[in-house]
Design an enzyme around this catalytic site. Sequence first.
Site, PDB file in Angstrom:
ATOM      1  N   GLU A 293       7.426   6.473  -2.630  1.00 48.53           N
ATOM      2  CA  GLU A 293       6.414   6.020  -1.648  1.00 48.53           C
ATOM      3  C   GLU A 293       7.058   5.060  -0.647  1.00 48.53           C
ATOM      4  O   GLU A 293       6.759   5.089   0.544  1.00 48.53           O
ATOM      5  CB  GLU A 293       5.228   5.337  -2.345  1.00 48.53           C
ATOM      6  N   TRP A 296       8.535   7.193   1.801  1.00 43.66           N
ATOM      7  CA  TRP A 296       7.645   7.669   2.876  1.00 43.66           C
ATOM      8  C   TRP A 296       7.550   6.632   3.990  1.00 43.66           C
ATOM      9  O   TRP A 296       7.444   6.969   5.169  1.00 43.66           O
ATOM     10  CB  TRP A 296       6.247   7.988   2.330  1.00 43.66           C
ATOM     11  N   TRP A 324     -10.542  19.922  20.281  1.00 41.90           N
ATOM     12  CA  TRP A 324     -11.213  18.818  19.575  1.00 41.90           C
ATOM     13  C   TRP A 324     -12.600  18.593  20.141  1.00 41.90           C
ATOM     14  O   TRP A 324     -12.828  18.783  21.333  1.00 41.90           O
ATOM     15  CB  TRP A 324     -10.394  17.530  19.712  1.00 41.90           C
ATOM     16  N   ASN A 359      -5.028   4.962  -0.913  1.00 42.27           N
ATOM     17  CA  ASN A 359      -4.321   6.073  -0.245  1.00 42.27           C
ATOM     18  C   ASN A 359      -5.020   7.420  -0.418  1.00 42.27           C
ATOM     19  O   ASN A 359      -5.145   8.202   0.518  1.00 42.27           O
ATOM     20  CB  ASN A 359      -2.887   6.162  -0.753  1.00 42.27           C
ATOM     21  N   TRP A 377      -7.391  13.400  15.775  1.00 45.15           N
ATOM     22  CA  TRP A 377      -6.814  12.446  14.832  1.00 45.15           C
ATOM     23  C   TRP A 377      -6.503  11.103  15.474  1.00 45.15           C
ATOM     24  O   TRP A 377      -6.467  10.072  14.795  1.00 45.15           O
ATOM     25  CB  TRP A 377      -5.555  13.021  14.162  1.00 45.15           C
ATOM     26  N   TRP A 400      -1.506  10.196   9.746  1.00 43.25           N
ATOM     27  CA  TRP A 400      -2.564  10.952  10.445  1.00 43.25           C
ATOM     28  C   TRP A 400      -2.052  12.315  10.893  1.00 43.25           C
ATOM     29  O   TRP A 400      -2.736  13.331  10.781  1.00 43.25           O
ATOM     30  CB  TRP A 400      -3.120  10.156  11.636  1.00 43.25           C
TER      31      TRP A 400
HETATM   32  P1  FAD Z   1       1.704   1.720  -3.074  1.00 44.69           P
HETATM   33  O1  FAD Z   1       1.280   3.000  -3.662  1.00 44.69           O
HETATM   34  O2  FAD Z   1       1.872   0.576  -3.976  1.00 44.69           O
HETATM   35  O3  FAD Z   1       3.069   2.012  -2.307  1.00 44.69           O
HETATM   36  C1  FAD Z   1       4.064   1.015  -2.053  1.00 44.69           C
HETATM   37  C2  FAD Z   1       4.377   0.948  -0.582  1.00 44.69           C
HETATM   38  O4  FAD Z   1       4.900   2.196  -0.119  1.00 44.69           O
HETATM   39  C3  FAD Z   1       3.160   0.692   0.289  1.00 44.69           C
HETATM   40  O5  FAD Z   1       2.853  -0.682   0.328  1.00 44.69           O
HETATM   41  C4  FAD Z   1       3.601   1.250   1.630  1.00 44.69           C
HETATM   42  O6  FAD Z   1       4.407   0.334   2.337  1.00 44.69           O
HETATM   43  C5  FAD Z   1       4.472   2.430   1.223  1.00 44.69           C
HETATM   44  N1  FAD Z   1       3.680   3.667   1.252  1.00 44.69           N
HETATM   45  C6  FAD Z   1       2.905   4.169   0.270  1.00 44.69           C
HETATM   46  N2  FAD Z   1       2.381   5.354   0.647  1.00 44.69           N
HETATM   47  C7  FAD Z   1       2.836   5.600   1.903  1.00 44.69           C
HETATM   48  C8  FAD Z   1       2.659   6.668   2.840  1.00 44.69           C
HETATM   49  N3  FAD Z   1       1.923   7.749   2.555  1.00 44.69           N
HETATM   50  N4  FAD Z   1       3.268   6.580   4.042  1.00 44.69           N
HETATM   51  C9  FAD Z   1       4.028   5.507   4.346  1.00 44.69           C
HETATM   52  N5  FAD Z   1       4.244   4.478   3.503  1.00 44.69           N
HETATM   53  C10 FAD Z   1       3.656   4.516   2.297  1.00 44.69           C
HETATM   54  N6  FAD Z   1       0.204   2.681   5.251  1.00 44.69           N
HETATM   55  C11 FAD Z   1       0.459   1.556   5.925  1.00 44.69           C
HETATM   56  O7  FAD Z   1       1.236   0.712   5.449  1.00 44.69           O
HETATM   57  N7  FAD Z   1      -0.120   1.330   7.151  1.00 44.69           N
HETATM   58  C12 FAD Z   1      -0.967   2.210   7.734  1.00 44.69           C
HETATM   59  O8  FAD Z   1      -1.440   1.962   8.853  1.00 44.69           O
HETATM   60  C13 FAD Z   1      -1.282   3.395   7.011  1.00 44.69           C
HETATM   61  N8  FAD Z   1      -2.165   4.300   7.522  1.00 44.69           N
HETATM   62  C14 FAD Z   1      -2.457   5.438   6.795  1.00 44.69           C
HETATM   63  C15 FAD Z   1      -3.339   6.375   7.340  1.00 44.69           C
HETATM   64  C16 FAD Z   1      -3.661   7.529   6.629  1.00 44.69           C
HETATM   65  C17 FAD Z   1      -4.601   8.547   7.232  1.00 44.69           C
HETATM   66  C18 FAD Z   1      -3.083   7.747   5.362  1.00 44.69           C
HETATM   67  C19 FAD Z   1      -3.421   8.986   4.579  1.00 44.69           C
HETATM   68  C20 FAD Z   1      -2.189   6.843   4.822  1.00 44.69           C
HETATM   69  C21 FAD Z   1      -1.850   5.682   5.536  1.00 44.69           C
HETATM   70  N9  FAD Z   1      -0.931   4.730   5.013  1.00 44.69           N
HETATM   71  C22 FAD Z   1      -0.647   3.602   5.737  1.00 44.69           C
HETATM   72  C23 FAD Z   1      -0.152   5.021   3.806  1.00 44.69           C
HETATM   73  C24 FAD Z   1      -0.747   4.521   2.477  1.00 44.69           C
HETATM   74  O9  FAD Z   1      -2.095   4.882   2.377  1.00 44.69           O
HETATM   75  C25 FAD Z   1      -0.625   3.006   2.297  1.00 44.69           C
HETATM   76  O10 FAD Z   1       0.690   2.581   2.567  1.00 44.69           O
HETATM   77  C26 FAD Z   1      -0.967   2.614   0.854  1.00 44.69           C
HETATM   78  O11 FAD Z   1      -2.269   3.023   0.541  1.00 44.69           O
HETATM   79  C27 FAD Z   1      -0.836   1.126   0.700  1.00 44.69           C
HETATM   80  O12 FAD Z   1      -1.254   0.725  -0.568  1.00 44.69           O
HETATM   81  P2  FAD Z   1      -0.216   0.139  -1.612  1.00 44.69           P
HETATM   82  O13 FAD Z   1       0.593  -0.928  -0.988  1.00 44.69           O
HETATM   83  O14 FAD Z   1      -0.990  -0.208  -2.832  1.00 44.69           O
HETATM   84  O15 FAD Z   1       0.704   1.402  -1.886  1.00 44.69           O
END
Ligand code: FAD
Length: 493
Positions: A293, A296, A324, A359, A377, A400
């Site tokens: 993650e 990502w 759209w 997420n 989007w 997105w």
């Molecule tokens: P954890 O599961 O603990 O993951 C650890 C870290 O990994 C996160 O803190 C984050 O920095 C990174 N991470 C995790 N999943 C993703 C992912 N899919 N893409 C990129 N990095 C990721 N994340 C943001 O930080 N900012 C946003 O503006 C953002 N917008 C999103 C919009 C959509 C439509 C979706 C589907 C996802 C988005 N995310 C975004 C990704 C993800 O949802 C969040 O990073 C995550 O939910 C943060 O929670 P956590 O720190 O507990 O994640």
Amino acid sequence: MCINFMLYIKKVNNLLAKASMSVLFWFRSDLRLFDNTSLFHACEQNQNVKLIYVYDEENLRLGGASKWWLHQSLQSLSQDIANLGGVLNIYQGDTRGILERVISEQNITRIFWNRRYEPDLVLLDTDLKKSFQDRGIHVETHNASLLFEPFEITSKSTKKPFQVFTPFWKHCLERGLERSTLKIPQNLSSERISPLHVRDLNLLPKHPYWADGLDEMWVPGEKAAHARLDEFLERALLQYKGKRDLPSVQGTSKLSPHLHFGEISVGYIVQRVQKCLFENPSLDQDAHHFLSEIGWREFSHHLLYHIPDFETVPLRKEFLAFPWEDNQTYLKAWQQGQTGFPIVDAGMRELWKTGWMHNRVRMIVASFLVKDLLIHWREGADWFMDTLVDADRANNTASWQWVSGCGADAAPYFRIFNPILQGEKFDPRGAYVRAHIPELARMPDQYIHKPWLASKFVLEEAGVKLGKNYPYPIVDHDVQRKKALSLFKGLKN
Ligand code: FAD
């Protein structure tokens, strides 16, 4: 003897020259003292490093929730700096004008900052660096927010940046994730060179109650970021893979806003996860899933850095022709958590109240906006940028585009989440929905994700008056699904 004396004189001269140098460290998306690369190097080579933060509304373009976070984070950083005898100087206005003023007023000869990766900010930073260097100022920049510099990672076969996650991350893993960390510097300047305080930036919302939910849920700042990491490693890493998709469970780290504002370094997080794995090999799958993650996040920054119009233009160009729909009523219902689909509404209300959304639910609400409501989007991405405390131009855009099917390595357009089935799968007892939609709290599990199918009697028992205290679904999912599929199929490749 003579040589020793000359060496001594040279050393004294060097020290005097260094002492007369005025050195500046400019905080940006790195609001921390520990493992802050450029801050460490600035303080290692020089005495009395002056610290500044510049709030430039024009180029930061922060949403309401991010402004709230920034306020708290700067307060916390100021306090941490004050505890070491230093001062964080706050400025507001045009970045270039302010830096030029500080450089000439303070006779700055060396300036340090950590790199940013948003294309417009890269252009600004490159330009600033050149103009300062042309005036004989030493400018030193480092990476403090990513594991890998986006410009250093290219595919071995194509020699181009990656557009698919799996080979990208494999390449990163081959290069190695291990990072050493840098200690907190002690020689910070106590000189106040700006009269402003954090509160003068007016970052807190005008509406007094809007931020109550944020206050309840979050503690911004470096110390809180480290505490959150400790708690996650102790409590949730072990079951991360199995629980990260359940929105009613504390199964993820919630480190995203701390990472976005640079309150904790990603290298340090990886180091700690790897240490846990070394001590407890049974964490293998959970730890590697968590690291992917983080992967990502790296990939999203890689894409944003290499694709200048990534935030506004779909990566798959055939999506430019997608028809759209501009339906403001639907958009409002989605934003306010009033679509009549409980898992979607719970997510949107969680976002509004806490500035964060799980997420799995982010994916569901995004799919619903784009594929059920057929709304662009960008509308969803803009709303997220305004309301998320972790709003991040790279992660948000990449996610997105991914959900919409038009991005790098995207979910195929024909994968359309069914909000009822998603709710039943990931929130089977409805605990998440009940937590965010009190109107539905007494609905039986069987109908919690589809209250419109419950009998009059069941609804009455649960105190739910459809169309009055909770809406009927604003669209028919099956009808919208078919419509979306036929429109997506019509796009020319
Ligand atoms: P954890 O599961 O603990 O993951 C650890 C870290 O990994 C996160 O803190 C984050 O920095 C990174 N991470 C995790 N999943 C993703 C992912 N899919 N893409 C990129 N990095 C990721 N994340 C943001 O930080 N900012 C946003 O503006 C953002 N917008 C999103 C919009 C959509 C439509 C979706 C589907 C996802 C988005 N995310 C975004 C990704 C993800 O949802 C969040 O990073 C995550 O939910 C943060 O929670 P956590 O720190 O507990 O994640």
